[in-house]
Scaffold this motif. Structure first.
Motif, PDB file in Angstrom:
ATOM      1  N   PRO A  79       3.693   5.936  -4.456  1.00 26.38           N
ATOM      2  CA  PRO A  79       4.714   6.465  -3.546  1.00 26.38           C
ATOM      3  C   PRO A  79       4.130   7.064  -2.262  1.00 26.38           C
ATOM      4  CG  PRO A  79       5.198   7.110  -5.802  1.00 26.38           C
ATOM      5  CD  PRO A  79       3.820   6.483  -5.812  1.00 26.38           C
ATOM      6  N   THR A  80       2.971   7.685  -2.363  1.00 26.17           N
ATOM      7  CA  THR A  80       2.314   8.255  -1.184  1.00 26.17           C
ATOM      8  C   THR A  80       1.818   7.139  -0.273  1.00 26.17           C
ATOM      9  OG1 THR A  80       1.662  10.215  -2.439  1.00 26.17           O
ATOM     10  CG2 THR A  80       0.456   9.783  -0.402  1.00 26.17           C
ATOM     11  N   ALA A  81       1.207   6.105  -0.857  1.00 28.26           N
ATOM     12  CA  ALA A  81       0.739   4.962  -0.067  1.00 28.26           C
ATOM     13  C   ALA A  81       1.910   4.288   0.648  1.00 28.26           C
ATOM     14  CB  ALA A  81       0.014   3.958  -0.969  1.00 28.26           C
ATOM     15  N   CYS A  82       3.036   4.158  -0.043  1.00 20.59           N
ATOM     16  CA  CYS A  82       4.236   3.558   0.555  1.00 20.59           C
ATOM     17  C   CYS A  82       4.724   4.377   1.744  1.00 20.59           C
ATOM     18  CB  CYS A  82       5.367   3.470  -0.468  1.00 20.59           C
ATOM     19  SG  CYS A  82       5.104   2.241  -1.749  1.00 20.59           S
ATOM     20  N   ALA A  83       4.792   5.687   1.572  1.00 25.85           N
ATOM     21  CA  ALA A  83       5.277   6.563   2.642  1.00 25.85           C
ATOM     22  C   ALA A  83       4.389   6.456   3.874  1.00 25.85           C
ATOM     23  CB  ALA A  83       5.348   8.009   2.149  1.00 25.85           C
ATOM     24  N   ALA A  84       3.090   6.424   3.676  1.00 24.73           N
ATOM     25  CA  ALA A  84       2.157   6.380   4.803  1.00 24.73           C
ATOM     26  C   ALA A  84       2.136   5.009   5.478  1.00 24.73           C
ATOM     27  CB  ALA A  84       0.749   6.761   4.344  1.00 24.73           C
ATOM     28  N   ALA A  85       2.342   3.935   4.701  1.00 23.75           N
ATOM     29  CA  ALA A  85       2.284   2.576   5.246  1.00 23.75           C
ATOM     30  C   ALA A  85       3.636   2.084   5.751  1.00 23.75           C
ATOM     31  CB  ALA A  85       1.741   1.614   4.189  1.00 23.75           C
ATOM     32  N   GLY A  86       4.701   2.792   5.380  1.00 20.36           N
ATOM     33  CA  GLY A  86       6.035   2.380   5.819  1.00 20.36           C
ATOM     34  C   GLY A  86       6.578   1.175   5.068  1.00 20.36           C
ATOM     35  N   ILE A  87       6.244   1.084   3.777  1.00 19.74           N
ATOM     36  CA  ILE A  87       6.709  -0.026   2.958  1.00 19.74           C
ATOM     37  C   ILE A  87       7.472   0.504   1.754  1.00 19.74           C
ATOM     38  CG2 ILE A  87       4.830  -1.556   3.677  1.00 19.74           C
ATOM     39  CD1 ILE A  87       3.441  -0.948   0.981  1.00 19.74           C
ATOM     40  N   THR A  88       8.155  -0.406   1.052  1.00 21.11           N
ATOM     41  CA  THR A  88       8.871  -0.012  -0.157  1.00 21.11           C
ATOM     42  C   THR A  88       7.940  -0.103  -1.359  1.00 21.11           C
ATOM     43  OG1 THR A  88       9.596  -2.258  -0.699  1.00 21.11           O
ATOM     44  CG2 THR A  88      11.029  -0.956   0.784  1.00 21.11           C
ATOM     45  N   TYR A  89       8.319   0.585  -2.416  1.00 22.66           N
ATOM     46  CA  TYR A  89       7.502   0.508  -3.631  1.00 22.66           C
ATOM     47  C   TYR A  89       7.536  -0.911  -4.185  1.00 22.66           C
ATOM     48  CZ  TYR A  89       5.025   1.869  -7.787  1.00 22.66           C
ATOM     49  OH  TYR A  89       4.064   1.965  -8.766  1.00 22.66           O
ATOM     50  N   ARG A  90       8.660  -1.598  -4.036  1.00 21.03           N
ATOM     51  CA  ARG A  90       8.773  -2.982  -4.500  1.00 21.03           C
ATOM     52  C   ARG A  90       7.748  -3.876  -3.788  1.00 21.03           C
ATOM     53  NH1 ARG A  90      14.524  -5.406  -5.252  1.00 21.03           N
ATOM     54  NH2 ARG A  90      14.180  -4.427  -7.238  1.00 21.03           N
ATOM     55  N   GLN A  91       7.591  -3.688  -2.454  1.00 21.16           N
ATOM     56  CA  GLN A  91       6.581  -4.448  -1.709  1.00 21.16           C
ATOM     57  C   GLN A  91       5.179  -4.122  -2.237  1.00 21.16           C
ATOM     58  OE1 GLN A  91       7.948  -3.038   2.198  1.00 21.16           O
ATOM     59  NE2 GLN A  91       7.940  -5.177   2.880  1.00 21.16           N
ATOM     60  N   LEU A  92       4.892  -2.839  -2.391  1.00 19.35           N
ATOM     61  CA  LEU A  92       3.579  -2.405  -2.873  1.00 19.35           C
ATOM     62  C   LEU A  92       3.266  -3.046  -4.218  1.00 19.35           C
ATOM     63  CD1 LEU A  92       1.226  -0.237  -2.345  1.00 19.35           C
ATOM     64  CD2 LEU A  92       2.450   1.099  -4.057  1.00 19.35           C
ATOM     65  N   ASP A  93       4.220  -2.989  -5.129  1.00 18.40           N
ATOM     66  CA  ASP A  93       4.037  -3.535  -6.464  1.00 18.40           C
ATOM     67  C   ASP A  93       3.801  -5.044  -6.398  1.00 18.40           C
ATOM     68  OD1 ASP A  93       4.049  -3.260  -9.385  1.00 18.40           O
ATOM     69  OD2 ASP A  93       5.929  -4.407  -9.267  1.00 18.40           O
ATOM     70  N   TYR A  94       4.605  -5.738  -5.608  1.00 14.65           N
ATOM     71  CA  TYR A  94       4.465  -7.195  -5.474  1.00 14.65           C
ATOM     72  C   TYR A  94       3.110  -7.557  -4.883  1.00 14.65           C
ATOM     73  CZ  TYR A  94       5.278 -11.985  -3.978  1.00 14.65           C
ATOM     74  OH  TYR A  94       5.163 -13.330  -3.786  1.00 14.65           O
ATOM     75  N   TRP A  95       2.710  -6.860  -3.835  1.00 12.97           N
ATOM     76  CA  TRP A  95       1.428  -7.144  -3.184  1.00 12.97           C
ATOM     77  C   TRP A  95       0.257  -6.887  -4.124  1.00 12.97           C
ATOM     78  CZ3 TRP A  95       2.515  -4.410   2.152  1.00 12.97           C
ATOM     79  CH2 TRP A  95       3.509  -5.137   2.833  1.00 12.97           C
ATOM     80  N   ALA A  96       0.377  -5.863  -4.979  1.00 14.13           N
ATOM     81  CA  ALA A  96      -0.688  -5.579  -5.951  1.00 14.13           C
ATOM     82  C   ALA A  96      -0.720  -6.662  -7.029  1.00 14.13           C
ATOM     83  CB  ALA A  96      -0.488  -4.205  -6.578  1.00 14.13           C
ATOM     84  N   ARG A  97       0.455  -7.029  -7.551  1.00 12.34           N
ATOM     85  CA  ARG A  97       0.502  -8.027  -8.622  1.00 12.34           C
ATOM     86  C   ARG A  97       0.063  -9.408  -8.156  1.00 12.34           C
ATOM     87  NH1 ARG A  97       5.246  -9.163 -10.082  1.00 12.34           N
ATOM     88  NH2 ARG A  97       6.479  -7.782  -8.793  1.00 12.34           N
ATOM     89  N   THR A  98       0.301  -9.743  -6.885  1.00 12.80           N
ATOM     90  CA  THR A  98      -0.095 -11.061  -6.365  1.00 12.80           C
ATOM     91  C   THR A  98      -1.487 -11.052  -5.753  1.00 12.80           C
ATOM     92  OG1 THR A  98       0.961 -10.633  -4.220  1.00 12.80           O
ATOM     93  CG2 THR A  98       2.303 -11.743  -5.916  1.00 12.80           C
ATOM     94  N   GLY A  99      -2.139  -9.881  -5.747  1.00 18.05           N
ATOM     95  CA  GLY A  99      -3.507  -9.801  -5.248  1.00 18.05           C
ATOM     96  C   GLY A  99      -3.621  -9.716  -3.736  1.00 18.05           C
ATOM     97  N   LEU A 100      -2.509  -9.519  -3.025  1.00 13.48           N
ATOM     98  CA  LEU A 100      -2.581  -9.415  -1.561  1.00 13.48           C
ATOM     99  C   LEU A 100      -3.339  -8.153  -1.165  1.00 13.48           C
ATOM    100  CD1 LEU A 100      -1.836 -10.424   1.273  1.00 13.48           C
ATOM    101  CD2 LEU A 100       0.322  -9.189   1.049  1.00 13.48           C
ATOM    102  N   VAL A 101      -2.862  -7.000  -1.642  1.00  9.87           N
ATOM    103  CA  VAL A 101      -3.566  -5.733  -1.419  1.00  9.87           C
ATOM    104  C   VAL A 101      -3.578  -5.001  -2.752  1.00  9.87           C
ATOM    105  CG1 VAL A 101      -3.704  -3.571  -0.126  1.00  9.87           C
ATOM    106  CG2 VAL A 101      -2.719  -5.598   0.965  1.00  9.87           C
ATOM    107  N   GLU A 102      -4.741  -4.994  -3.380  1.00 12.58           N
ATOM    108  CA  GLU A 102      -4.888  -4.321  -4.664  1.00 12.58           C
ATOM    109  C   GLU A 102      -5.523  -2.951  -4.450  1.00 12.58           C
ATOM    110  OE1 GLU A 102      -5.869  -7.612  -7.885  1.00 12.58           O
ATOM    111  OE2 GLU A 102      -7.101  -7.842  -6.085  1.00 12.58           O
ATOM    112  N   PRO A 103      -5.173  -1.997  -5.297  1.00 18.48           N
ATOM    113  CA  PRO A 103      -5.787  -0.669  -5.156  1.00 18.48           C
ATOM    114  C   PRO A 103      -7.270  -0.717  -5.500  1.00 18.48           C
ATOM    115  CG  PRO A 103      -4.480  -0.785  -7.162  1.00 18.48           C
ATOM    116  CD  PRO A 103      -4.253  -2.079  -6.431  1.00 18.48           C
TER     117      PRO A 103
END
Length: 172
Positions: free
Chosen positions: A16-40
């Motif tokens: 949630p903190t990463a989303c707030a700072a990047a201006g994205i939704t949690y759904r985007q963050l989750d999708y990008w992590a699961r598809t390997g676009l931007v992983e933590p």
């Protein structure tokens, strides 16, 4: 608790903190992590109830991805850019400008390279990574971080109750 350096390698950020700072939704963050676009890079989710932990640099990349998507760059080209940024490392990243014509993304590390690209007709828009870097640092300094080694919560300069803020956002 004292304010902390948001750019420190010893600090990680929950989703949630990463989303707030990047201006994205949690759904985007989750999708990008699961598809390997931007992983933590600090800690991946490894089962139900675990929290991903993103580095400062990860959050900068998330914001760059968001900016490219907003300008219509194809996801395939964004993937190539993210891969390039991963391989490149952090050295002098703040001095880089990423230019794109919508199809290809170019890295420029000097004003002359930007001018050459524009004169060649390739560059339509650019993202000054240093500006994104400073935006993300400012946003994260206001939010909670987490010490990578101990898991201790670090409060930003103007901490607010994140859960209360999310409830207000949902109600409004």
């Amino acid at each position: 608790m004292n304010a902390y350096d948001a750019t420190s390698e010893n600090v990680g950020y929950r989703g949630p903190t990463a989303c707030a700072a990047a201006g994205i939704t949690y759904r985007q963050l989750d999708y990008w992590a699961r598809t390997g676009l931007v992983e933590p890079s600090v800690r991946a989710a490894y089962g139900s109830g675990t929290q991903r932990l993103y580095s400062f640099r990860d959050v900068v990349v998330l914001k760059i991805v968001k900016r490219f998507l907003d300008t219509g760059v194809a996801l395939q080209n964004i993937r190539a850019t993210v891969q390039h940024l991963r391989e490149r490392g952090s050295a002098d990243l703040e001095r880089v400008t990423l230019m794109s014509d919508g199809a290809t993304v170019y890295e420029c590390s000097s004003p002359d390279e930007v001018v050459d690209l524009l004169q060649g007709g390739q560059g339509i828009f650019g993202i000054a990574v240093g500006v994104v870097w400073r935006d993300v640092a400012a946003a994260l300094s206001e939010l909670h971080g987490e010490r990578v080694d101990t898991g201790e919560t670090l409060l930003g300069q103007h901490p607010s109750d994140e859960l209360a803020r999310r409830r207000r956002d949902r109600a409004g």
